[in-house]
Design a protein around this motif. Structure first.
Motif, PDB file in Angstrom:
ATOM      1  N   ALA A  30      54.684  14.471 -36.993  1.00 48.06           N
ATOM      2  CA  ALA A  30      56.087  14.645 -36.707  1.00 48.06           C
ATOM      3  C   ALA A  30      56.704  15.562 -37.615  1.00 48.06           C
ATOM      4  O   ALA A  30      55.914  15.762 -38.688  1.00 48.06           O
ATOM      5  CB  ALA A  30      56.604  13.205 -36.763  1.00 48.06           C
ATOM      6  N   GLY A  31      57.816  16.208 -37.099  1.00 48.68           N
ATOM      7  CA  GLY A  31      58.482  17.518 -37.929  1.00 48.68           C
ATOM      8  C   GLY A  31      59.223  18.436 -37.275  1.00 48.68           C
ATOM      9  O   GLY A  31      59.625  18.073 -36.045  1.00 48.68           O
ATOM     10  N   SER A  32      58.877  19.494 -37.841  1.00 52.48           N
ATOM     11  CA  SER A  32      59.686  20.728 -37.560  1.00 52.48           C
ATOM     12  C   SER A  32      59.450  20.757 -35.938  1.00 52.48           C
ATOM     13  O   SER A  32      58.804  20.895 -35.342  1.00 52.48           O
ATOM     14  CB  SER A  32      59.101  21.855 -38.258  1.00 52.48           C
ATOM     15  N   THR A  33      61.005  21.326 -35.354  1.00 54.69           N
ATOM     16  CA  THR A  33      60.928  21.640 -33.890  1.00 54.69           C
ATOM     17  C   THR A  33      60.445  23.152 -33.914  1.00 54.69           C
ATOM     18  O   THR A  33      60.047  23.507 -32.912  1.00 54.69           O
ATOM     19  CB  THR A  33      62.297  21.749 -33.610  1.00 54.69           C
ATOM     20  N   PHE A  34      60.325  23.863 -34.955  1.00 57.07           N
ATOM     21  CA  PHE A  34      59.966  25.480 -34.587  1.00 57.07           C
ATOM     22  C   PHE A  34      58.418  25.418 -34.457  1.00 57.07           C
ATOM     23  O   PHE A  34      58.080  26.219 -33.732  1.00 57.07           O
ATOM     24  CB  PHE A  34      60.145  26.012 -36.298  1.00 57.07           C
ATOM     25  N   VAL A  35      57.645  24.530 -34.889  1.00 56.49           N
ATOM     26  CA  VAL A  35      56.271  24.689 -34.843  1.00 56.49           C
ATOM     27  C   VAL A  35      55.871  24.136 -33.424  1.00 56.49           C
ATOM     28  O   VAL A  35      54.548  24.022 -33.082  1.00 56.49           O
ATOM     29  CB  VAL A  35      55.518  24.152 -35.883  1.00 56.49           C
ATOM     30  N   TYR A  36      56.771  23.140 -32.880  1.00 53.23           N
ATOM     31  CA  TYR A  36      56.381  22.496 -31.737  1.00 53.23           C
ATOM     32  C   TYR A  36      55.699  23.355 -30.646  1.00 53.23           C
ATOM     33  O   TYR A  36      54.563  22.889 -30.381  1.00 53.23           O
ATOM     34  CB  TYR A  36      57.579  21.640 -31.148  1.00 53.23           C
ATOM     35  N   PRO A  37      56.191  24.247 -30.166  1.00 55.98           N
ATOM     36  CA  PRO A  37      55.274  24.959 -29.131  1.00 55.98           C
ATOM     37  C   PRO A  37      54.105  25.403 -29.362  1.00 55.98           C
ATOM     38  O   PRO A  37      52.953  25.217 -28.669  1.00 55.98           O
ATOM     39  CB  PRO A  37      56.358  26.179 -28.767  1.00 55.98           C
ATOM     40  N   ILE A  38      53.936  26.140 -30.414  1.00 53.47           N
ATOM     41  CA  ILE A  38      52.313  26.574 -30.833  1.00 53.47           C
ATOM     42  C   ILE A  38      51.499  25.316 -31.118  1.00 53.47           C
ATOM     43  O   ILE A  38      50.405  25.245 -30.801  1.00 53.47           O
ATOM     44  CB  ILE A  38      52.413  27.239 -32.151  1.00 53.47           C
ATOM     45  N   LEU A  39      51.848  24.036 -31.896  1.00 53.23           N
ATOM     46  CA  LEU A  39      51.065  22.757 -31.898  1.00 53.23           C
ATOM     47  C   LEU A  39      50.829  22.427 -30.642  1.00 53.23           C
ATOM     48  O   LEU A  39      49.557  21.699 -30.564  1.00 53.23           O
ATOM     49  CB  LEU A  39      51.911  21.982 -32.852  1.00 53.23           C
ATOM     50  N   ALA A  90      55.386  11.418 -53.953  1.00 55.00           N
ATOM     51  CA  ALA A  90      55.206  10.825 -52.736  1.00 55.00           C
ATOM     52  C   ALA A  90      53.704  10.707 -52.503  1.00 55.00           C
ATOM     53  O   ALA A  90      52.997  10.432 -51.290  1.00 55.00           O
ATOM     54  CB  ALA A  90      55.845  11.576 -51.487  1.00 55.00           C
ATOM     55  N   ASN A  91      52.827  11.495 -53.292  1.00 52.25           N
ATOM     56  CA  ASN A  91      51.509  11.593 -53.183  1.00 52.25           C
ATOM     57  C   ASN A  91      51.025  12.420 -51.920  1.00 52.25           C
ATOM     58  O   ASN A  91      50.266  11.909 -51.217  1.00 52.25           O
ATOM     59  CB  ASN A  91      50.696  10.150 -53.152  1.00 52.25           C
ATOM     60  N   LEU A  92      51.636  13.302 -51.807  1.00 52.45           N
ATOM     61  CA  LEU A  92      51.325  14.285 -50.661  1.00 52.45           C
ATOM     62  C   LEU A  92      50.835  15.715 -51.040  1.00 52.45           C
ATOM     63  O   LEU A  92      51.145  15.924 -52.000  1.00 52.45           O
ATOM     64  CB  LEU A  92      52.632  14.590 -49.833  1.00 52.45           C
ATOM     65  N   ALA A  93      49.932  16.221 -50.135  1.00 53.26           N
ATOM     66  CA  ALA A  93      49.452  17.526 -50.251  1.00 53.26           C
ATOM     67  C   ALA A  93      50.318  18.411 -49.253  1.00 53.26           C
ATOM     68  O   ALA A  93      50.960  17.908 -48.255  1.00 53.26           O
ATOM     69  CB  ALA A  93      48.180  17.687 -49.885  1.00 53.26           C
ATOM     70  N   GLN A  94      50.360  19.777 -49.649  1.00 58.22           N
ATOM     71  CA  GLN A  94      51.263  20.482 -48.678  1.00 58.22           C
ATOM     72  C   GLN A  94      50.407  22.094 -48.735  1.00 58.22           C
ATOM     73  O   GLN A  94      49.728  22.566 -49.527  1.00 58.22           O
ATOM     74  CB  GLN A  94      52.615  20.989 -49.349  1.00 58.22           C
ATOM     75  N   PHE A  95      50.462  22.437 -47.255  1.00 54.38           N
ATOM     76  CA  PHE A  95      49.908  23.795 -47.112  1.00 54.38           C
ATOM     77  C   PHE A  95      50.598  24.386 -45.997  1.00 54.38           C
ATOM     78  O   PHE A  95      51.097  23.870 -45.256  1.00 54.38           O
ATOM     79  CB  PHE A  95      48.342  23.802 -46.783  1.00 54.38           C
ATOM     80  N   PRO A  96      50.493  25.931 -45.799  1.00 50.88           N
ATOM     81  CA  PRO A  96      51.219  26.402 -44.784  1.00 50.88           C
ATOM     82  C   PRO A  96      50.420  26.474 -43.586  1.00 50.88           C
ATOM     83  O   PRO A  96      49.189  26.331 -43.717  1.00 50.88           O
ATOM     84  CB  PRO A  96      51.291  28.002 -45.357  1.00 50.88           C
ATOM     85  N   LEU A  97      51.064  26.763 -42.440  1.00 53.57           N
ATOM     86  CA  LEU A  97      50.390  26.600 -41.069  1.00 53.57           C
ATOM     87  C   LEU A  97      50.725  27.957 -40.392  1.00 53.57           C
ATOM     88  O   LEU A  97      49.719  28.658 -39.804  1.00 53.57           O
ATOM     89  CB  LEU A  97      50.934  25.271 -40.289  1.00 53.57           C
ATOM     90  N   VAL A  98      51.891  28.209 -40.025  1.00 59.73           N
ATOM     91  CA  VAL A  98      52.229  29.464 -39.541  1.00 59.73           C
ATOM     92  C   VAL A  98      53.150  30.340 -39.938  1.00 59.73           C
ATOM     93  O   VAL A  98      54.202  29.636 -40.810  1.00 59.73           O
ATOM     94  CB  VAL A  98      52.409  29.140 -37.720  1.00 59.73           C
ATOM     95  N   ILE A  99      53.513  31.684 -39.570  1.00 61.63           N
ATOM     96  CA  ILE A  99      54.530  32.499 -40.365  1.00 61.63           C
ATOM     97  C   ILE A  99      55.578  32.484 -39.233  1.00 61.63           C
ATOM     98  O   ILE A  99      55.186  32.998 -38.197  1.00 61.63           O
ATOM     99  CB  ILE A  99      53.849  33.623 -41.134  1.00 61.63           C
ATOM    100  N   GLY A 100      56.659  32.588 -39.712  1.00 62.07           N
ATOM    101  CA  GLY A 100      57.807  33.080 -38.499  1.00 62.07           C
ATOM    102  C   GLY A 100      58.802  34.055 -39.410  1.00 62.07           C
ATOM    103  O   GLY A 100      58.638  34.185 -40.715  1.00 62.07           O
ATOM    104  N   GLY A 101      59.739  34.428 -38.682  1.00 60.55           N
ATOM    105  CA  GLY A 101      60.657  35.339 -39.064  1.00 60.55           C
ATOM    106  C   GLY A 101      62.158  35.213 -38.721  1.00 60.55           C
ATOM    107  O   GLY A 101      62.276  34.553 -37.517  1.00 60.55           O
ATOM    108  N   VAL A 102      63.101  35.095 -39.859  1.00 61.47           N
ATOM    109  CA  VAL A 102      64.529  34.787 -39.310  1.00 61.47           C
ATOM    110  C   VAL A 102      65.163  36.179 -39.275  1.00 61.47           C
ATOM    111  O   VAL A 102      64.850  37.088 -39.980  1.00 61.47           O
ATOM    112  CB  VAL A 102      65.161  33.895 -40.424  1.00 61.47           C
TER     113      VAL A 102
END
Lengths: 341, 316
Positions: A30-39, A90-102
């Motif tokens: 769940a989360g970002s609406t920005f990545v929804y189409p590609i996910l 929160a004991n979480l790991a984090q990594f980038p998935l896709v790039i976009g531009g504003v």
């Protein structure tokens, strides 16, 4: 290079084959609406290949962070990175998935896409409400020889909290001390000027309707709505066009070496080709998952997406991570997400 | 009454069951209402405790510094609802009079159906229409015209000043009025039909015109229900979310001009809830929800008091 690729593919197959008896049939995120189409596109293709379903709810980055912290989903996605302290807490790991531009977009008579030039400090002054007219000397100085109308600038921003806003105002804060002091950085801020549109499509609609409007949208919306974009001067003094190449240049030149847990906002990246307002969507996962099978399945999916999902991403106007960053992400998984049996 | 109905054993059981079922249905509403009030109050409590009355009177909305004041959303909500009501009530009244007094049957039936259809259109459609069709019209035509005419009248000038964006409280109010007209008109039409024909015919027999029958007979007879219809419309206008979000401009800057963008309580919550990333921010939004709840409650209370007074006057 070729050999390396073959080895990677072989490794991916090996992992997939070796893990086949312990994969989950369904994982949720769940989360970002920005990545929804590609996910959605990736998970569709992935489930055709493997039968594994990826359910992704695009409830917004804030919601995604809350859900992964609560442990109700297998992964979260956010347009705004969490800092290492928050991740550790929160004991979480984090990594980038896709790039976009504003991309700043305008509605001006007789000015076509890419013809108007702006600088970061000037953008900040306009969004602060200090520069009010299109024919102001500050704008004219960057656009010699171009006839600018004597028209009010109507600033258009997002009305909803958004990762797009976060990346845009993060850039403004990096280039304008006044913006940092007066407004600051967040997924929604107290805008000193302008009107708010709901979602990228809301901002795009306002831009198309209001003469003299200046706003900012995700790159994909510029293409879909054929909006008139403006160029922004980067830290090297150049005016790169917003496109996959300039976004990747920013991702490549960003200083990942010193970013623990990829905690890095790529705006104002160095390098002559780097687009100045480049953004990343991050995935959040538990470091020590309670359900190892679920997390292993999620990682297998992201491995597939990062290594084989580029054509799909490009078709939807997303920019895949550069190869060097992909290997960095995979090394990070090895070290930080404990899914071994 | 009770003695008149012969008692049967099965009937007694049925009665008891029915009584319990009806009572629980009624109770459910009360419990739900109470639960909503209490949970929004608890959720918003940190905000109320931290900002006190300043939350109601301050026009600042800064998620970064976590300073929140609800003045702009409250003002925007009330002003848009008021504009909607002022525009919608006469139109709805006209529709109801037309349908019950003037229109021939073959016109009244399709018009009635059209009004009911209008009530069924999802609010997002009104929002899209407002943004793509109506807002440009406002920006190019109505806003400049208002600025040039009413904007020149001393005293009214501040209400009609500012650049013609086409997005703002007036646009939102007009869209809202279109949305609530069917509700008010439908109820008015139904109650006008309930006026006993004998009353109506006696008035006509006394030589009253159609207008006099409506104004002096039908309206006084149905006064309570007509007020009810108006407050139903007001309640809907206060809580409307999507359509308003599209055309109100979503700006937290306080501006008295009706042509200026503003925001409403419902629009603010809808816009910002998903990305409210700090507990203080979330609490401020829930507190807004509580305020909307209180405003709606006050409106209904006002309606009840008004009706009570009217009933007393009627009795005299």
């Amino acid at each position: 290079m070729k050999l390396g690729k073959v080895a990677l593919v072989a490794a991916a197959f090996f992992v997939a084959a070796g893990a086949s008896h312990v994969v989950a049939q369904q994982v949720t995120g769940a989360g970002s609406t920005f990545v929804y189409p590609i996910l959605a596109a990736w998970s569709d293709a992935y489930s055709k290949q493997t039968g594994i379903k990826i359910n992704y709810q695009s409830i917004g980055s804030g919601g995604g962070i809350a859900q992964i912290k609560a442990g109700t989903v297998d992964f979260g996605a956010s347009d705004m990175p969490l800092d290492p302290h928050q991740l550790e807490a929160a004991n979480l790991a984090q990594f980038p998935l896709v790039i976009g531009g504003v991309v700043p977009v305008v509605h001006l008579p007789d000015i076509g896409p890419g013809e108007l030039r702006l600088s970061g400090p000037l953008l900040a002054d306009i969004f602060l409400g200090k520069v009010k007219k299109w024919d102001a000397p500050e704008i004219a100085a960057l656009n010699p020889g171009r006839k600018l109308p004597h028209l009010d600038i109507t600033v258009v921003h997002r009305s909803d909290g958004s990762g797009t806003t976060f990346n845009f105002v993060d850039y403004l804060a990096k280039v304008s001390p006044e913006w940092r002091a007066k407004v600051g950085v967040g997924t929604s801020v107290a805008w000193p000027a302008g009107i708010g549109g709901k979602g990228n499509e809301g901002v795009a609609a306002y831009i198309q309707r209001v003469k003299g409007a200046l706003g900012y949208v995700e790159y994909a919306y510029v293409l879909q709505n054929k909006l008139t974009y403006a160029l922004v001067q980067n830290s090297a003094g150049e005016f790169p066009s917003p496109n996959g190449a300039s976004f990747q240049a920013a991702a490549a030149s960003a200083d990942w070496d010193h970013a623990s847990d990829f905690y890095l906002v790529m705006t104002n990246a160095p390098g002559p080709n780097a687009y100045p307002i480049t953004a990343t969507t991050f995935v959040l996962m538990p470091r020590y998952p309670k359900n190892v099978t679920q997390s292993a399945t999620v990682l297998a999916f992201f491995r597939w997406a990062l290594e084989h999902g580029q054509p799909l991403a490009e078709k939807l106007n997303y920019v895949p991570l550069p190869p060097a960053l992909v290997s960095r992400v995979e090394a990070y998984w090895q070290a930080n997400i404990h899914v071994r049996f | 009454m009770d003695q008149a109905i012969p008692k049967r054993r099965s009937g007694a059981l049925g009665d008891a069951l029915f009584r319990v079922a009806a009572f629980s249905a009624a109770l459910l509403v009360l419990v739900l209402l109470g639960a909503i009030a209490i949970s929004t109050l608890i959720g918003g409590y940190p905000t109320f405790a931290h900002f006190g009355f300043g939350f109601l009177s301050k026009a600042v909305w800064d998620p970064v510094r976590r300073e929140f004041g609800a003045l702009v959303p409250i003002y925007g909500t009330l002003v848009t609802a008021l504009i909607a009501l002022v525009l919608a009530v006469p139109v709805a009244f006209g529709i109801a009079v037309f349908l019950t007094e003037v229109a021939p049957r073959r016109l009244a039936v399709p018009t009635s159906a059209a009004i009911e259809l209008l009530a069924g259109i999802p609010s997002i459609i009104y929002g899209m229409w407002g943004l793509f069709v109506f807002a440009p019209f406002m920006a190019n035509t109505l806003d400049p015209w208002l600025s040039d005419t009413l904007g020149m009248v001393p005293g009214l000038a501040p209400l009609f000043s500012g650049p013609p964006l086409g997005l703002g409280m007036l646009t939102a109010g007009i869209i809202l009025s279109i949305m609530i007209v069917p509700f008010i008109a439908a109820v008015m039409r139904d109650v006008f039909r309930l006026v006993p024909p004998a009353l109506r015919e006696s008035a006509f027999a006394l030589g009253a015109t159609r207008w006099e029958v409506v104004w002096h007979v039908a309206l006084p007879y149905t006064r309570t229900a007509v007020w009810g219809a108006i407050f139903l419309g007001l309640g809907r206008a206060l809580g409307e979310t999507m359509a308003v979000t599209f055309v109100l401009g979503n700006s937290h800057d306080f501006n008295i001009s009706l042509l200026a963008p503003s925001t409403s309580i419902a629009a603010t919550i809808a816009n910002e809830f998903t990305e409210a990333d700090s507990p203080a921010y979330l609490s401020a939004l829930i507190a807004l929800g509580f305020i909307l709840f209180v405003i709606t409650f006050l409106v209904l209370l006002l309606a009840k008091l008004l009706l009570l007074r009217l009933a007393k006057q009627g009795a005299r």
